[in-house]
Motif scaffolding. Structure first.
Motif, PDB file in Angstrom:
ATOM      1  N   ALA A 112     -45.468 -80.940  19.820  1.00 23.54           N
ATOM      2  CA  ALA A 112     -44.250 -81.657  20.225  1.00 23.54           C
ATOM      3  C   ALA A 112     -43.617 -82.297  18.996  1.00 23.54           C
ATOM      4  CB  ALA A 112     -44.578 -82.703  21.277  1.00 23.54           C
ATOM      5  N   ALA A 162     -46.542 -91.183  33.393  1.00 24.79           N
ATOM      6  CA  ALA A 162     -46.177 -89.957  32.686  1.00 24.79           C
ATOM      7  C   ALA A 162     -44.707 -89.629  32.893  1.00 24.79           C
ATOM      8  CB  ALA A 162     -47.056 -88.807  33.156  1.00 24.79           C
ATOM      9  N   ALA A 163     -44.223 -89.815  34.120  1.00 28.70           N
ATOM     10  CA  ALA A 163     -42.813 -89.542  34.397  1.00 28.70           C
ATOM     11  C   ALA A 163     -41.913 -90.483  33.600  1.00 28.70           C
ATOM     12  CB  ALA A 163     -42.542 -89.680  35.896  1.00 28.70           C
ATOM     13  N   TRP A 205     -40.739 -88.590  25.748  1.00 31.00           N
ATOM     14  CA  TRP A 205     -42.085 -88.299  25.295  1.00 31.00           C
ATOM     15  C   TRP A 205     -42.508 -86.900  25.764  1.00 31.00           C
ATOM     16  CZ3 TRP A 205     -46.229 -92.260  24.110  1.00 31.00           C
ATOM     17  CH2 TRP A 205     -45.677 -93.488  23.738  1.00 31.00           C
ATOM     18  N   ALA A 206     -43.434 -86.297  25.041  1.00 27.50           N
ATOM     19  CA  ALA A 206     -44.134 -85.105  25.517  1.00 27.50           C
ATOM     20  C   ALA A 206     -45.438 -85.563  26.165  1.00 27.50           C
ATOM     21  CB  ALA A 206     -44.434 -84.152  24.367  1.00 27.50           C
ATOM     22  N   VAL A 207     -45.812 -84.927  27.278  1.00 33.52           N
ATOM     23  CA  VAL A 207     -47.010 -85.321  28.020  1.00 33.52           C
ATOM     24  C   VAL A 207     -47.979 -84.146  28.079  1.00 33.52           C
ATOM     25  CG1 VAL A 207     -47.958 -86.118  30.215  1.00 33.52           C
ATOM     26  CG2 VAL A 207     -45.753 -87.012  29.401  1.00 33.52           C
ATOM     27  N   CYS A 208     -49.213 -84.398  27.706  1.00 29.42           N
ATOM     28  CA  CYS A 208     -50.293 -83.414  27.855  1.00 29.42           C
ATOM     29  C   CYS A 208     -51.314 -84.006  28.811  1.00 29.42           C
ATOM     30  CB  CYS A 208     -50.937 -83.095  26.506  1.00 29.42           C
ATOM     31  SG  CYS A 208     -52.351 -81.960  26.622  1.00 29.42           S
ATOM     32  N   ARG A 209     -51.511 -83.345  29.952  1.00 35.51           N
ATOM     33  CA  ARG A 209     -52.399 -83.897  30.976  1.00 35.51           C
ATOM     34  C   ARG A 209     -53.590 -82.982  31.210  1.00 35.51           C
ATOM     35  NH1 ARG A 209     -50.802 -85.542  37.229  1.00 35.51           N
ATOM     36  NH2 ARG A 209     -52.708 -86.742  37.636  1.00 35.51           N
ATOM     37  N   GLN A 213     -41.450 -85.766  18.688  1.00 38.30           N
ATOM     38  CA  GLN A 213     -41.608 -86.540  19.921  1.00 38.30           C
ATOM     39  C   GLN A 213     -42.864 -87.396  19.859  1.00 38.30           C
ATOM     40  OE1 GLN A 213     -41.234 -82.825  22.550  1.00 38.30           O
ATOM     41  NE2 GLN A 213     -40.345 -84.417  23.863  1.00 38.30           N
ATOM     42  N   GLN A 220     -41.824 -89.251  30.041  1.00 39.95           N
ATOM     43  CA  GLN A 220     -40.964 -88.078  29.873  1.00 39.95           C
ATOM     44  C   GLN A 220     -39.492 -88.469  29.921  1.00 39.95           C
ATOM     45  OE1 GLN A 220     -42.830 -85.748  33.029  1.00 39.95           O
ATOM     46  NE2 GLN A 220     -43.527 -84.257  31.504  1.00 39.95           N
ATOM     47  N   THR A 221     -39.171 -89.430  30.775  1.00 37.66           N
ATOM     48  CA  THR A 221     -37.784 -89.904  30.835  1.00 37.66           C
ATOM     49  C   THR A 221     -37.348 -90.499  29.502  1.00 37.66           C
ATOM     50  OG1 THR A 221     -38.010 -90.370  33.203  1.00 37.66           O
ATOM     51  CG2 THR A 221     -36.220 -91.478  32.027  1.00 37.66           C
TER      52      THR A 221
END
Length: 416
Positions: A376, A291-292, A299-303, A379, A295-296
């Motif tokens: 997002a 996920a990190a 991307w958008a992350v939904c957890r 993205q 994001q780098t």
């Protein structure tokens, strides 16, 4: 039907025990009266009503207003005399119920013990002393809600709620969180305590189940989501901060492979990544790394985390609520039909037009995909789901179809 109550000689010293918690029962000198001893319902209710009063007495007018509120005073008085006569038959004493000087008295001049009053006295004393052991003992004497057979009688309602609240206070004071959560499924403090207990023990799945239990109760009972404090604890659960276990074997290689997938063009990269392994092997840690990396790369992350709730589309509901709570304007960007589908998943998406026809699986897939992409804009989106093995079949089916739904969305699943 012939009724033969215990016969008590005039002047004999007797005491009356009345049980109101969990059931109704009356015992004279330790001998419980059979249910058939009560010639009428109103006779039993007259005894119940008087048992709830201090010193077991109440004015004649208050008794009539409580038991026969729809009748004129004269008709109510006649019904009172009849109920008192039947109650005396059941109790086996002509002075078991006495009407005098504008009052109605139960078992005057003799000892009367009422379990509800005893419980309240013990509860108040234990709570005043702030003694956990004393509170636990007092809580154990609560054998059920007051007069379950008179659940819809207004004259019992206030006392029932007061005693129930005393019981909840005792359970809180004695730290009986699991029992409290069962009695009051909407108690957030109890559920947080249970989540923290399981998290500290390294049992993240159990902590998530308690969270799911609370969320379900709040949604169904109040139409709200858990508060910020509970949500923060949930984030700790799905982040696996308390999980102890061996290091993930081959993490560097797997991480590099995931990075390569994320770097592919939208036409080439896979729509889903599955992290599979035994508990404690490091799936959550690897998921955070992926996920990190996403994001780098912008991307958008939904957890979210799956849990065994017994509710269809529980994971989809969690996704819906998280994104709407973060930005309610996202509902304006998904379209009317998708909003109608989301409103069936969670009250957070309401109001919405009714959906024409039954809800189909393909409609859920489309609505969740629209929601994720609308949250997002511009993205790529990584949908990360922990503990997917706990999800129900409907959620697993939707997740599988989301992974195959095309560019812009990638699904990252962690499972045993």
């Amino acid at each position: 039907m012939d009724i033969h109550p215990p016969s008590v000689p005039p002047g004999a010293f007797t005491h009356l025990d009345v049980v109101l918690l969990g059931r109704f029962a009356v015992a004279i000198d330790g001998i419980e009266l059979a249910a058939e001893c009560w010639p009428s319902l109103r006779a039993a209710q007259l005894v119940q009503l008087l048992s709830l009063q201090p010193h077991q007495r109440l004015s004649r007018d208050e008794v009539i207003d409580a038991l026969w509120p729809q009748l004129e005073p004269e008709a109510g008085a006649a019904n009172l005399r009849k109920a008192a006569h039947h109650a005396r038959q059941a109790l086996g004493r002509h002075d078991g119920i006495v009407l005098q000087a504008g009052e109605v008295l139960l078992w005057p001049e003799r000892p009367v013990v009422v379990d509800a009053q005893q419980f309240e006295q013990r509860a108040d004393a234990a709570l005043a002393q702030r003694d956990p052991a004393g509170c636990a003992d007092a809580a154990a004497s609560y054998t059920g809600d007051l007069l379950p057979g008179a659940r819809f009688e207004p004259w019992a309602e206030a006392t029932r709620e007061r005693l129930r609240e005393r019981q909840l206070q005792l359970l809180r004071a004695s730290g009986q969180w699991e029992r409290l959560a069962q009695i009051d499924p909407e108690d957030e403090a109890a559920h947080r305590a249970l989540m923290q207990r399981e998290l500290a023990a390294g049992n993240r799945a159990a902590a998530l189940r308690w969270y799911a239990h609370l969320r379900e109760a709040l949604q169904q009972g109040l139409g709200v989501s858990p508060d910020a404090q509970t949500q923060a604890l949930y984030e700790r659960c799905i982040a696996g901060l308390q999980v102890a276990g061996p290091a993930f074997v081959g993490r560097a290689q797997a991480s590099a492979q995931a990075a390569a997938w994320l770097g592919m063009s939208t036409k080439e990269r896979p729509g889903g990544i599955v992290l599979r392994g035994t508990p404690g092997i490091g799936k959550s840690a690897l998921g955070r790394e992926i996920a990190a990396q996403a994001q780098t790369r912008g991307w958008a992350v939904c957890r979210v985390g799956a849990a065994q709730t017994g509710r269809t589309y529980a994971v989809m509901c969690d996704i819906t609520e998280r994104l709407i709570v973060a930005d309610r304007s996202v509902l304006d960007r998904v379209g009317a039909q998708a909003r109608s589908v989301l409103a069936l998943l969670s009250p957070h998406a309401a109001p919405a037009a009714p959906l024409p026809g039954p809800l189909g699986r393909h409609q859920v897939v489309g609505a969740i995909r629209r929601l994720l992409l609308a949250a997002a804009p511009g993205q790529d989106v990584l949908l990360q789901v922990d503990d997917t093995h706990l999800a129900d079949d409907a959620d697993v089916d939707v997740l599988t179809q989301l992974a195959a739904s095309g560019a812009g969305l990638c699904v990252l699943l962690a499972t045993r």
